[in-house]
Scaffold this motif. Structure first.
Motif, mmCIF file in Angstrom:
data_model
loop_
_atom_site.group_PDB
_atom_site.id
_atom_site.type_symbol
_atom_site.label_atom_id
_atom_site.label_comp_id
_atom_site.label_asym_id
_atom_site.label_seq_id
_atom_site.Cartn_x
_atom_site.Cartn_y
_atom_site.Cartn_z
ATOM 1 N N LEU A 239 1.155 -1.253 -0.080
ATOM 2 C CA LEU A 239 -0.186 -0.057 0.405
ATOM 3 C C LEU A 239 0.628 1.423 -0.053
ATOM 4 O O LEU A 239 0.616 2.264 0.339
ATOM 5 C CB LEU A 239 -1.264 -0.510 1.360
ATOM 6 C CG LEU A 239 -1.759 -1.273 1.143
ATOM 7 C CD1 LEU A 239 -2.578 -0.559 2.722
ATOM 8 C CD2 LEU A 239 -2.501 -1.136 -0.320
ATOM 9 N N ASP A 240 2.072 1.033 -0.327
ATOM 10 C CA ASP A 240 2.664 2.515 -0.220
ATOM 11 C C ASP A 240 3.081 3.230 1.022
ATOM 12 O O ASP A 240 3.032 4.258 1.307
ATOM 13 C CB ASP A 240 2.606 3.393 -1.377
ATOM 14 C CG ASP A 240 3.242 2.647 -3.420
ATOM 15 O OD1 ASP A 240 4.145 1.795 -3.080
ATOM 16 O OD2 ASP A 240 2.236 2.268 -3.776
ATOM 17 N N GLY A 241 3.254 2.288 2.033
ATOM 18 C CA GLY A 241 2.776 3.258 3.701
ATOM 19 C C GLY A 241 1.277 3.976 3.418
ATOM 20 O O GLY A 241 1.775 4.791 4.537
ATOM 21 N N GLU A 242 0.651 3.905 2.523
ATOM 22 C CA GLU A 242 -1.073 4.778 2.842
ATOM 23 C C GLU A 242 -1.753 3.908 3.801
ATOM 24 O O GLU A 242 -3.168 3.439 3.190
ATOM 25 C CB GLU A 242 -0.918 4.981 1.338
ATOM 26 C CG GLU A 242 -0.578 5.921 0.507
ATOM 27 C CD GLU A 242 0.140 7.165 0.779
ATOM 28 O OE1 GLU A 242 -1.704 8.004 1.855
ATOM 29 O OE2 GLU A 242 1.100 7.876 0.500
ATOM 30 N N ALA A 243 -1.316 3.567 4.450
ATOM 31 C CA ALA A 243 -2.477 2.851 5.989
ATOM 32 C C ALA A 243 -1.265 2.984 6.988
ATOM 33 O O ALA A 243 -0.214 2.997 7.110
ATOM 34 C CB ALA A 243 -2.411 1.433 5.057
ATOM 35 N N VAL A 244 -2.434 3.115 8.427
ATOM 36 C CA VAL A 244 -2.032 2.169 9.526
ATOM 37 C C VAL A 244 -2.872 1.798 10.042
ATOM 38 O O VAL A 244 -3.635 1.207 9.270
ATOM 39 C CB VAL A 244 -2.693 4.810 10.194
ATOM 40 C CG1 VAL A 244 -1.253 5.041 9.902
ATOM 41 C CG2 VAL A 244 -3.752 4.316 9.793
ATOM 42 N N LEU A 245 -1.970 0.872 10.987
ATOM 43 C CA LEU A 245 -2.584 0.592 12.296
ATOM 44 C C LEU A 245 -3.482 0.794 13.123
ATOM 45 O O LEU A 245 -3.715 2.144 13.156
ATOM 46 C CB LEU A 245 -1.695 -0.842 13.221
ATOM 47 C CG LEU A 245 -1.120 -1.682 12.221
ATOM 48 C CD1 LEU A 245 0.338 -1.277 11.667
ATOM 49 C CD2 LEU A 245 -0.257 -3.101 13.251
ATOM 50 N N VAL A 246 -4.777 0.264 13.763
ATOM 51 C CA VAL A 246 -5.939 0.708 13.892
ATOM 52 C C VAL A 246 -7.014 -0.117 15.003
ATOM 53 O O VAL A 246 -6.627 -1.486 15.036
ATOM 54 C CB VAL A 246 -6.987 1.195 12.989
ATOM 55 C CG1 VAL A 246 -8.196 0.666 12.239
ATOM 56 C CG2 VAL A 246 -8.569 2.522 13.808
ATOM 57 N N GLY A 247 -7.221 0.725 16.206
ATOM 58 C CA GLY A 247 -8.002 -0.166 16.810
ATOM 59 C C GLY A 247 -7.542 -1.427 17.783
ATOM 60 O O GLY A 247 -6.511 -0.534 18.081
ATOM 61 N N GLY A 248 -8.265 -2.535 17.327
ATOM 62 C CA GLY A 248 -8.205 -3.882 19.020
ATOM 63 C C GLY A 248 -6.372 -3.820 18.656
ATOM 64 O O GLY A 248 -5.419 -4.099 19.787
ATOM 65 N N ALA A 249 -5.700 -4.254 17.928
ATOM 66 C CA ALA A 249 -4.067 -4.527 17.905
ATOM 67 C C ALA A 249 -3.723 -3.362 18.673
ATOM 68 O O ALA A 249 -2.531 -3.665 19.500
ATOM 69 C CB ALA A 249 -4.123 -4.862 16.596
ATOM 70 N N VAL A 250 -4.013 -2.126 18.284
ATOM 71 C CA VAL A 250 -3.293 -0.851 18.631
ATOM 72 C C VAL A 250 -3.152 -1.064 20.430
ATOM 73 O O VAL A 250 -1.920 -0.959 20.953
ATOM 74 C CB VAL A 250 -3.525 0.185 18.473
ATOM 75 C CG1 VAL A 250 -3.002 1.381 18.755
ATOM 76 C CG2 VAL A 250 -2.996 -0.029 16.865
ATOM 77 N N ARG A 251 -4.424 -0.748 20.767
ATOM 78 C CA ARG A 251 -4.836 -0.912 21.964
ATOM 79 C C ARG A 251 -4.027 -2.102 22.770
ATOM 80 O O ARG A 251 -3.718 -1.766 23.645
ATOM 81 C CB ARG A 251 -6.946 -0.626 22.581
ATOM 82 C CG ARG A 251 -6.813 -0.727 23.293
ATOM 83 C CD ARG A 251 -8.675 -1.339 23.872
ATOM 84 N NE ARG A 251 -8.426 -2.895 23.453
ATOM 85 C CZ ARG A 251 -9.478 -3.395 22.203
ATOM 86 N NH1 ARG A 251 -10.381 -2.390 21.728
ATOM 87 N NH2 ARG A 251 -9.659 -4.489 22.011
#
Length: 407
Positions: A36-48
């Motif tokens: 995705l060429d860096g155009e994405a971020v981790l989010v939600g439960g995994a980060v928490r």
């Protein structure tokens, strides 16, 4: 030609926190992020969960890219792209045998309390604002930098489950969030009443009738997960006080959970939502929570054993170790003495694997004719064998209950 959206990060969202390598080095994650060429971020439960020092479950990603662009980039990188929820902006990427859900940033257009009409967005802040709790609105970059658009990091540090913005507004968007509030409180909040967000609890009480608009399967799913928490007593007590528990499971008694959790821990037993559900009681849990047939049979078996006053050993022998533990723990909660942990483990293990050395055919061979007396003699032999700690052998049982000795 339409310009491809770029991931925009407000510098004020950046924090000093970093995700652990156990999550960032998850097999397949780098492959997907690179695709995705860096155009994405981790989010939600995994980060928490990573920030709480807990093993992260499924890893979800968010992106300003459209679903079509996501699929195209994954395919170009040689990764499998599955349109699992493409109408809602979700594509599942498969890399190194691991699955990652990638969802385009979204903003709510219209909600009805059960589902939402959304529009795709390129704005991470708008995406964050449509989520339920601040601790679920944390993002992280590929190199592990944690992004906090809404102050979720402070709530996470305080172990506070807090709705984003107006609790009533968030609940009216989706009434399932009432049940999620209590589940998240059970799993993530500090123990004790101070760990329950007062504003959120008040909103859940005020809008509790909305739970009745939910499918019973969804209610059952949330109740299973809530009761599986290490200690759901405080959250469930608040759920009862707010009137929500009665809407989910009429007649249930949440007060029994605190002593039950104490007994579980004293005996070294892992949480079991089924046992906790049996302890709480309630009107027709199978229908209220849409339990599966297997789950309903288990609950019926355990409840019947308790109602009959069957001993833990007898219950374990007839129905298995889990049923035996249920009988033992519920018995202690009801006032029976708390056994020593190792002794209880030996009792249940021995009972669950014991094989009675006598059968109906042995009693017939000893002179008892088939019929009611045969059943009575076999039942008496079983009781004596169990009461002996499964020590009586065939000879001793025939001597005591066989036909020739009887008559």
């Amino acid at each position: 030609m339409t310009e491809t959206p770029r991931l925009a990060i407000d510098p004020s969202w950046e924090t000093e926190r970093r995700l652990g390598r156990d999550l960032l080095d998850r097999p397949g994650l780098t492959d997907v992020m690179d695709a995705l060429d860096g155009e994405a971020v981790l989010v939600g439960g995994a980060v928490r969960d990573s920030l709480m020092g807990r093993p992260a479950g499924d890893v979800d990603l968010s992106t300003p890219l459209t679903p079509e662009t996501v699929r195209a980039r994954l395919t170009k990188a040689g990764l499998k792209a599955i349109p699992t929820g493409i109408e809602h902006g979700t594509v599942t990427a498969v890399a190194q045998h691991a699955a990652f859900e990638i969802t385009t940033f979204r903003a709510d257009v219209q909600t009805d309390g059960r589902r939402a009409t959304v529009a795709f967005s390129t704005d991470m802040a708008a995406d964050a604002e449509r989520r339920d709790f601040t601790m679920n609105a944390l993002y992280a970059t590929q190199d592990g930098r944690v992004l906090d658009p809404l102050g979720g990091l402070a709530d996470l540090a305080a172990r506070r489950v807090r709705f984003i913005g107006s609790p009533e507004a968030r609940i009216r968007e989706d009434y399932l969030r009432i049940l999620r509030f209590f589940r998240f409180t059970a799993w993530h909040a500090c123990a004790g009443e101070d760990g329950i967000d007062a504003e959120g609890l008040a909103a859940c009480a005020a809008l509790g009738a909305g739970v009745e608009r939910l499918a019973r399967e969804r209610i059952g799913h949330e109740m299973r997960r809530l009761l599986a928490a290490p200690d759901p007593a405080t959250a469930t007590a608040a759920m009862a006080a707010s009137g929500v528990l009665a809407r989910c499971l009429p007649g249930a008694n949440a007060a029994v959970l605190a002593p039950l959790v104490h007994v579980e821990r004293a005996l070294g037993r892992a949480p079991d939502w089924r046992l906790r559900l049996v302890a709480m009681g309630g009107e027709d849990a199978s229908a209220s929570l849409r339990l599966s047939r297997a789950e309903a049979r288990t609950l019926e078996t355990w409840m019947a054993a308790v109602a009959k006053g069957a001993s833990p050993a007898a219950t374990a022998w007839r129905h298995g170790a889990e049923a035996g533990w249920a009988a033992l723990i519920l018995g202690v909660v009801a006032g029976q003495p708390l056994p020593e942990r190792d002794a209880a483990q030996r009792l249940i293990a021995d009972a669950a694997t014991a094989e009675i050395p006598i059968a109906a055919a042995d009693l017939v061979a000893s002179g008892i004719r088939p019929g009611p007396k045969l059943g009575e003699a076999l039942a008496a032999a079983e009781r004596a064998w169990i009461e002996s700690g499964f020590a009586l052998d065939k000879s001793a049982l025939l001597t005591e209950f066989g036909g020739r000795s009887a008559g």
